[in-house]
Each structure stands twice: as C-alpha cells, then as structure tokens.
Design a protein around this motif. Structure first.
Motif, PDB file in Angstrom:
ATOM      1  N   SER A 127      13.371  -7.208   9.014  1.00  0.00           N
ATOM      2  CA  SER A 127      12.397  -6.640   8.080  1.00  0.00           C
ATOM      3  C   SER A 127      11.527  -7.712   7.428  1.00  0.00           C
ATOM      4  CB  SER A 127      13.115  -5.832   6.983  1.00  0.00           C
ATOM      5  OG  SER A 127      14.013  -6.669   6.251  1.00  0.00           O
ATOM      6  N   GLN A 128      11.727  -8.981   7.860  1.00  0.00           N
ATOM      7  CA  GLN A 128      10.889 -10.118   7.447  1.00  0.00           C
ATOM      8  C   GLN A 128      10.904 -10.349   5.939  1.00  0.00           C
ATOM      9  OE1 GLN A 128       7.042  -9.232   9.252  1.00  0.00           O
ATOM     10  NE2 GLN A 128       7.680 -10.130  11.204  1.00  0.00           N
ATOM     11  N   ARG A 129      12.044 -10.145   5.333  1.00  0.00           N
ATOM     12  CA  ARG A 129      12.208 -10.458   3.917  1.00  0.00           C
ATOM     13  C   ARG A 129      12.494 -11.941   3.707  1.00  0.00           C
ATOM     14  NH1 ARG A 129      13.507  -5.625   0.926  1.00  0.00           N
ATOM     15  NH2 ARG A 129      14.432  -6.934  -0.681  1.00  0.00           N
ATOM     16  N   MET A 130      12.843 -12.646   4.795  1.00  0.00           N
ATOM     17  CA  MET A 130      13.198 -14.057   4.710  1.00  0.00           C
ATOM     18  C   MET A 130      12.893 -14.702   6.059  1.00  0.00           C
ATOM     19  SD  MET A 130      16.929 -15.606   3.539  1.00  0.00           S
ATOM     20  CE  MET A 130      16.938 -14.579   2.060  1.00  0.00           C
ATOM     21  N   THR A 131      12.465 -15.957   6.038  1.00  0.00           N
ATOM     22  CA  THR A 131      12.208 -16.670   7.286  1.00  0.00           C
ATOM     23  C   THR A 131      13.510 -17.272   7.813  1.00  0.00           C
ATOM     24  OG1 THR A 131      11.759 -18.800   6.216  1.00  0.00           O
ATOM     25  CG2 THR A 131       9.904 -17.253   6.458  1.00  0.00           C
ATOM     26  N   GLU A 132      13.509 -17.679   9.079  1.00  0.00           N
ATOM     27  CA  GLU A 132      14.701 -18.297   9.662  1.00  0.00           C
ATOM     28  C   GLU A 132      15.050 -19.598   8.946  1.00  0.00           C
ATOM     29  OE1 GLU A 132      14.963 -18.398  13.998  1.00  0.00           O
ATOM     30  OE2 GLU A 132      13.322 -16.945  14.085  1.00  0.00           O
ATOM     31  N   ALA A 133      14.030 -20.370   8.560  1.00  0.00           N
ATOM     32  CA  ALA A 133      14.268 -21.636   7.845  1.00  0.00           C
ATOM     33  C   ALA A 133      14.898 -21.375   6.482  1.00  0.00           C
ATOM     34  CB  ALA A 133      12.952 -22.397   7.686  1.00  0.00           C
ATOM     35  N   GLN A 134      14.394 -20.374   5.768  1.00  0.00           N
ATOM     36  CA  GLN A 134      14.971 -20.038   4.465  1.00  0.00           C
ATOM     37  C   GLN A 134      16.419 -19.563   4.606  1.00  0.00           C
ATOM     38  OE1 GLN A 134      12.029 -17.143   3.319  1.00  0.00           O
ATOM     39  NE2 GLN A 134      10.904 -18.592   2.011  1.00  0.00           N
ATOM     40  N   ALA A 135      16.678 -18.761   5.633  1.00  0.00           N
ATOM     41  CA  ALA A 135      18.039 -18.268   5.855  1.00  0.00           C
ATOM     42  C   ALA A 135      18.992 -19.418   6.170  1.00  0.00           C
ATOM     43  CB  ALA A 135      18.041 -17.252   6.991  1.00  0.00           C
ATOM     44  N   ARG A 136      18.519 -20.391   6.938  1.00  0.00           N
ATOM     45  CA  ARG A 136      19.368 -21.533   7.274  1.00  0.00           C
ATOM     46  C   ARG A 136      19.707 -22.349   6.037  1.00  0.00           C
ATOM     47  NH1 ARG A 136      19.067 -26.943   8.815  1.00  0.00           N
ATOM     48  NH2 ARG A 136      20.633 -27.521  10.396  1.00  0.00           N
TER      49      ARG A 136
END
Length: 333
Positions: A127-136
């Motif tokens: 749902s694009q609430r967070m980017t992959e970099a932010q999640a990492r």
C-alpha cells in the motif's frame, strides 16, 4: 513531506518556547500552532498504523495463541497464578516485539511485496505507506529493541533463535526453496515464541530438570510436530501469490489434492493424541476430535480461496484449543 513535518516540529517548539517565556499569542499564531499540531499527530498516527499493519495478520496466528500458550502453561505449572496473570501485558508485548522485526524483514522483500499485492494488498509495503529503505532501517532498529526487551523480561534464548530463524526464512529464502524447510522453520518459530512467552509468564528460564518442566518440553515438542505437519493450512488460500514469487509451498510442490490429504490426516491424529497426552476427560476428547474432523472435512471438501481462509481461521482456533489442554487436564501429568 518529511521537511514539511520537520518545519512543523520546529515551528511548534518555537511557539511553545514563546508561551513558556510569557509571550501572548495572536489568534493567527494560535491557529497556526493548532494546525501544525494536528499535522504532527496525524503523522504519528499514520506511522503507528503502518507499524501495526506489519503484524496485523499474525495476531491470530502468533501473538494471541503463543501468548496464551505461555500464560496457560505457566498457570498450570505454578501455584502463584496471580503473579502469572500480572505478567500478561509483558507476555503479549514480548511476543509482539519479537515478531515485529521479523515481519518487517519478511514483508520488505521485493518478492513478498509482489505476493502481498495479490494476497494482502492492505499491508504496509504494497500500500506504499513505507519505502523498502525505511522498512530496512526500522527493522535494524527493532532487533536490538527486541533483544533488550528479552534481556529484561526473559526469553533471551528464544529471541536469539528467532533472529537466526528470521535470517534463514527471509534472507536465505529457505521458506521458498522447499515446503519441508518452510514447515521446519515455522515449527521452530512457533516453539520459540511459545517457550519464550512461557519464560516471561513464569519469570524464570525453562529447564529440562523436574517432572513439570519435562512435561512442558515434551508438550513443546508435540506443538512443533503439530505445526510441521499442519501449518500448510495457511498456504492453501495463498497459492496465487506464492506462485507469483516462485515459492515451493506444499500445495504448489505436491499438488492441491495431496496437500489437502496431508493436512486432513494429521489433523485428526493430533486431535486424538493431544487430549490423551494430558489425560483429559471424555468431553474434551470428543470436542477436540470433532473440531479436528471438521477442519479435515472442510480442507478436503471446500476448496475456494475464501473457504480456505475460513479453514485457516478454524485451524488457529483449534491450535488455541489445544493450548488450553493443560488446564482442562483431568489431573495433569
């Protein structure tokens, strides 16, 4: 967006400092302060919800059942049940905080995002609430938090085991390569969560000495066997998404029909063996056997995606029912 929020934070702090110094605000300044505070609160709520969505679908599978396992078995093994009940919030928090970084690591993977677009589009990443970099970054920050929590509350060994299992599951893709390795990791993960929750509830490490502890260890081994042989119930409804990422789950590797029989037969078997292990009464035997047979029949008969989702919900209910057996025992072991 981030710079705008930072400016809002700076502006609110400036206004608060002015108030502390005795400055009288104009109507425009008050309106601006309220508007910027609303933005900050809305942003906080958004991010809290994003974090929550990482574990939402695991509440019924991991958080509630494994916490219940720890609490119920601690009550059954201890005479000081008021102290056990006082630890309930800590037990739930331990399970959740150890699940959260694993779930983030799992869902931030490109293949997982692709799968979730089919199976769970409401999750944080698709749902694009967070980017992959932010999640990492969030995942890397939370693993030390889970370790610190375990050092304080208990379950440190289980916390470290879950980190290793998470690395194998998410980064080495062991869950995708074979349904056997997938089920093994799931079984070990369930046992780690359950025994960690038990240690937190009992406020003491689980040992192999003593009759009660040996019984709990045997019970944990049985739980591992149950999960290994039946956890593929969750894969029946996810075959489209699993196929899109090349995951070799049991129904995709062996076929839908054989996988259903490999769920149904162990379901009935465990529903008979587990009450016997705890010396439960006739009523418990009948209820457990009926629920196991119901799930087995549903698995073999109703094969739509929605039906499989409902069957998996019943599987979770069945597991939760098994966790109550130590309290329902007609005298224990």
């Amino acid at each position: 967006m981030d710079s705008e929020l930072l400016n809002s934070q700076v502006r609110v702090v400036t206004i608060m400092k002015g108030l502390a110094a005795g400055q009288i605000l104009t109507m425009d300044q008050m309106a601006e302060a309220i508007h910027r505070m609303q933005k900050l609160v809305g942003c906080g709520v958004f991010h809290i919800q994003s974090i929550w969505l990482f574990t939402r679908s695991d509440l019924k599978t991991i958080v509630i059942p494994q916490s219940a396992f720890g609490i119920i078995n601690a009550i059954a093994s201890s005479n000081d049940w008021p102290e056990v009940l006082s630890s309930v919030p800590m037990v739930f928090f331990w399970v959740w905080i150890n699940l959260l970084p694993f779930a983030i690591d799992n869902q931030r993977q490109a293949e997982a995002i692709l799968e979730d677009r089919h199976n769970k589009p409401w999750r944080t990443m698709p749902s694009q609430r967070m980017t992959e970099a932010q999640a990492r970054i969030l995942m890397l920050l939370l693993y030390p938090v889970s370790l610190f929590t375990s050092l304080r509350l208990g379950g440190t060994r289980q916390c470290l085991a879950l980190m290793v299992l998470g690395y194998g599951y998410n980064d080495l893709n062991l869950a995708d390569r074979s349904w056997i390795s997938r089920n093994v990791i799931n079984a070990l993960g369930f046992c780690s969560f359950a025994s960690g929750a038990l240690e937190v509830a009992m406020n003491s490490p689980l040992s192999f000495s003593g009759e009660n502890n040996q019984t709990v260890v045997k019970w944990l081994a049985m739980i591992g066997g149950i999960v290994f042989s039946t956890v593929q119930t969750q894969d029946m409804a996810d075959q489209v998404g699993d196929s899109s990422r090349g995951r070799k789950s049991m129904p995709l590797a062996l076929g839908d029909g054989p996988a259903r029989w490999m769920i149904a037969i162990p379901m009935v078997g465990w529903s008979i063996v587990c009450p016997w292990f705890w010396g439960a009464g006739a009523v418990v035997h009948v209820v457990a056997a009926f629920l196991g047979l119901l799930i087995a029949c549903r698995t073999l008969t109703w094969r739509s995606i929605e039906a499989d989702k409902r069957t998996f919900q019943l599987w979770n209910l069945w597991m939760a029912g098994l966790y109550t057996l130590p309290l329902l025992s007609a005298g224990g072991r």
